[in-house]
Scaffold this motif. Structure first.
Motif, PDB file in Angstrom:
ATOM      1  N   GLN A  38      82.774  37.515 -33.685  1.00  0.00           N
ATOM      2  CA  GLN A  38      83.269  36.865 -32.468  1.00  0.00           C
ATOM      3  C   GLN A  38      83.564  35.391 -32.722  1.00  0.00           C
ATOM      4  O   GLN A  38      84.524  34.837 -32.181  1.00  0.00           O
ATOM      5  N   GLN A  42      87.057  32.885 -32.140  1.00  0.00           N
ATOM      6  CA  GLN A  42      87.069  31.558 -31.541  1.00  0.00           C
ATOM      7  C   GLN A  42      87.701  30.543 -32.492  1.00  0.00           C
ATOM      8  O   GLN A  42      88.511  29.697 -32.080  1.00  0.00           O
ATOM      9  N   GLN A  77      85.391  32.544 -26.094  1.00  0.00           N
ATOM     10  CA  GLN A  77      85.037  33.933 -26.374  1.00  0.00           C
ATOM     11  C   GLN A  77      85.119  34.805 -25.124  1.00  0.00           C
ATOM     12  O   GLN A  77      85.407  35.985 -25.210  1.00  0.00           O
ATOM     13  N   GLN A  78      84.865  34.224 -23.962  1.00  0.00           N
ATOM     14  CA  GLN A  78      84.785  35.010 -22.737  1.00  0.00           C
ATOM     15  C   GLN A  78      86.090  35.058 -21.961  1.00  0.00           C
ATOM     16  O   GLN A  78      86.189  35.773 -20.970  1.00  0.00           O
TER      17      GLN A  78
END
Length: 314
Positions: A38, A42, A77-78
């Motif tokens: 992850q 980013q 990331q979200q």
């Protein structure tokens, strides 16, 4: 979970050690020795933005604003980051948001890719010339600020606010320039104006807390941070600053609550490690305090091993 070393990241993304260190120093990512899959996503986003000449200051400001407005701990990331002209926007929960202006945006790309939605969309109302002029001034001021020409940026922000006295982000940016110039009284005035113009603007209360902290007015600073947390309970930086403020006042239990909140929201990186360290210290301190205040115990008759607490009168 697969992990990647710094050397792996540099090789996979074809970036230099200096670039990676530069992103860390700019506050775009937390320094670390290993990265997850992850994290790579980013870092790819950061690389793309930097290749498009988006400044580190713009990226950092947009990420901080998104954390405050949407309560996301890690927007890169979200949410999906989108270049929107000279600004950055985020797609999250089916909507596109400009976090600095705190506005939802019309997502043309999504509409074009969704035939069902496309057939039901009505034309947008044309943006009036005055609003367009304010937006252009704002972008110009940000560019002047990022180039280091603070005096020109101040002049443009002030002109913009004369044209639109209710534009809260302008007060925030102008206040931040004065804050960095150590003109704290002027910065406070501007931040307070932003809170009045937009009482739901989380960053206004957070920045107000920062300048009040510099002015050594802890109670007012804490009140401002608490308002930011009320508006955005997942705003990690506000919890961090609240913890520091309560520690300085000697209110350890209040500080502990906010260190714990920060540690839940930010699980990795140097600030997370510092928060966990403070939690350990405060918990240990609390144990010692309880021990020091403990009532004297007397063994029960009959030689039993159970302990009985009785009030101690010295």
């Amino acid at each position: 979970m697969t992990s990647f070393s710094r050397q792996d990241v540099q090789r996979i993304l074809q970036i230099s050690s200096r670039q990676l260190q530069g992103w860390e120093k700019a506050g775009l990512i937390s320094p670390r020795e290993t990265y997850t899959f992850q994290d790579l996503g980013q870092l790819r986003t950061l690389r793309s933005l930097r290749e498009e000449d988006v400044s580190a200051a713009s990226i950092r400001h947009s990420i901080t604003a998104m954390q405050a407005v949407a309560g996301l701990s890690n927007p890169l990331q979200q949410a999906s980051l989108v270049r929107s002209g000279s600004r950055l926007a985020f797609r999250v929960d089916g909507a596109m948001m400009d976090p600095i202006r705190r506005q939802l945006m019309f997502d043309f790309e999504r509409i074009e890719n969704d035939a069902t939605v496309r057939t039901s969309v009505r034309p947008l109302r044309r943006v009036d010339q005055a609003s367009r002029g304010i937006q252009e001034l704002f972008v110009t001021a940000v560019q002047a600020e990022e180039s280091g020409d603070k005096h020109r940026a101040i002049s443009i922000y002030e002109e913009m606010l004369r044209l639109d006295p209710d534009y809260a982000p302008g007060y925030i940016n102008l206040g931040t320039i004065h804050f960095h110039l150590k003109q704290y009284t002027r910065a406070e005035e501007l931040y307070r104006t932003a809170t009045r113009k937009d009482p739901g603007y989380v960053l206004a209360f957070f920045d107000l807390g920062n300048v009040l902290d510099e002015l050594d007015r802890p109670d007012e600073s804490i009140a401002a941070y608490q308002r930011a947390v009320e508006l955005a309970p997942r705003y990690a930086d506000a919890h961090y600053n609240l913890a520091l403020a309560f520690e300085r006042k000697g209110e350890k239990r209040a500080a502990l609550r906010h260190w714990q909140a920060y540690a839940r929201l930010d699980k990795r990186g140097p600030w997370a490690e510092h928060a966990r360290g403070q939690i350990r210290k405060l918990l240990e301190s609390e144990k010692l305090t309880i021990a020091a205040r403990a009532e004297k115990y007397i063994a029960p008759k009959g030689g039993g091993v159970a302990l009985q607490l009785v009030p101690f009168i010295g």
